[in-house]
Design an enzyme around this catalytic site. Structure first.
Site, PDB file in Angstrom:
ATOM      1  N   ASP A 133      -5.570  -0.202   3.707  1.00  0.00           N
ATOM      2  CA  ASP A 133      -6.468  -1.262   3.449  1.00  0.00           C
ATOM      3  C   ASP A 133      -7.496  -1.050   2.365  1.00  0.00           C
ATOM      4  OD1 ASP A 133      -5.988  -2.592   5.830  1.00  0.00           O
ATOM      5  OD2 ASP A 133      -7.786  -2.301   6.986  1.00  0.00           O
ATOM      6  N   TYR A 149     -11.229  -0.695   0.710  1.00  0.00           N
ATOM      7  CA  TYR A 149     -12.402  -0.235   1.226  1.00  0.00           C
ATOM      8  C   TYR A 149     -13.193  -1.322   1.709  1.00  0.00           C
ATOM      9  CZ  TYR A 149     -11.199   4.002  -1.136  1.00  0.00           C
ATOM     10  OH  TYR A 149     -10.908   5.478  -1.873  1.00  0.00           O
ATOM     11  N   HIS A 152      -2.364  12.552   5.193  1.00  0.00           N
ATOM     12  CA  HIS A 152      -3.340  11.703   4.270  1.00  0.00           C
ATOM     13  C   HIS A 152      -4.389  12.465   3.731  1.00  0.00           C
ATOM     14  CE1 HIS A 152      -6.237   8.385   3.513  1.00  0.00           C
ATOM     15  NE2 HIS A 152      -5.287   7.852   3.426  1.00  0.00           N
ATOM     16  N   PHE A 174      -7.378   3.562  -2.929  1.00  0.00           N
ATOM     17  CA  PHE A 174      -8.228   4.693  -3.109  1.00  0.00           C
ATOM     18  C   PHE A 174      -9.248   4.823  -4.274  1.00  0.00           C
ATOM     19  CE2 PHE A 174      -4.203   6.184  -1.408  1.00  0.00           C
ATOM     20  CZ  PHE A 174      -4.635   7.082  -0.142  1.00  0.00           C
TER      21      PHE A 174
END
Length: 215
Positions: free
Chosen positions: A54, A56, A176, A67
């Site tokens: 997703d 932020y 992750h 990211f």
């Protein structure tokens, strides 16, 4: 290629949903940056695919690259850990900003699998059709004749390797980089040097992972 998607029923439903969402709520990223990853890293230039999930969901963070955050924004925890691993791996000190556009301009497709989100509500736009579109993007890149390195961090991203021809491309997997899982194998995985080794083995130019002082 991807233009065919814009005529599909799911796409029309998705656009209707997004129109209603933007009318009633704040949605990130801004409309003009939803497809930033595809614009900054055109299909013919893709050498590396880094998958996120997703955008932020905080104010002024998301700008269409997974990211990555706009310059001047506080670094999210996952990005802090990415920079820590980058320093361990290649000795590159953590950047003062989190804008990853320099990576995108070198052929790193920074693709989220869901391209929008309602403010302050993580995963709020999942299951609305974005995944169908981004699966198509991943599949098209995976069908390229040219070698591509796919970097899959976390269980969500790792599920996408089924879309990639692993005989012609390199897949790098790890947990992750989020604080919940980084110590389970992301730290020490040396993804940046591994990407460059795979690119060089295929006769391609490696990525300069350093970020400029200003994005």
């Amino acid at each position: 290629m991807l233009r065919d998607e814009f005529e599909q029923a799911y796409w029309k439903d998705l656009m209707g949903f997004l129109s209603a969402e933007r009318a009633a709520h704040t949605v990130y990223p801004p409309q003009e940056e939803v497809f930033a990853a595809l614009h900054l890293t055109p299909f013919t230039d893709v050498k590396v695919v880094l998958l996120g999930q997703d955008p932020y969901h905080g104010p002024d963070q998301a700008h269409g690259l997974c990211f990555s955050v706009n310059g001047g924004e506080r670094l999210p925890p996952s990005l802090v850990n990415i920079f820590k691993e980058l320093e361990t791996d290649l000795g590159i000190p953590p950047s003062a900003h989190g804008n990853l556009r320099p990576w995108a301009r070198q052929g790193v497709l920074l693709l989220n699998t869901t391209l929008t989100v309602r403010a302050h509500q993580a995963a709020s736009h999942q299951g609305r059709g974005w995944e169908t579109f981004t699966d198509r993007v991943i599949g098209e890149v995976g069908a390229k004749a040219q070698h591509v390195v796919f970097v899959l961090w976390g269980s969500h991203a790792r599920k996408k390797k089924a879309l990639v021809d692993q005989r012609r491309h390199t897949i790098l997997e790890s947990p992750h980089p989020s604080p919940l899982s980084a110590h389970r194998g992301f730290f020490g995985s040396r993804p940046f040097s591994s990407v460059n080794a795979a690119l060089e083995a295929a006769g391609q130019i490696p990525i300069d992972w350093r970020l400029d002082a200003t994005p």
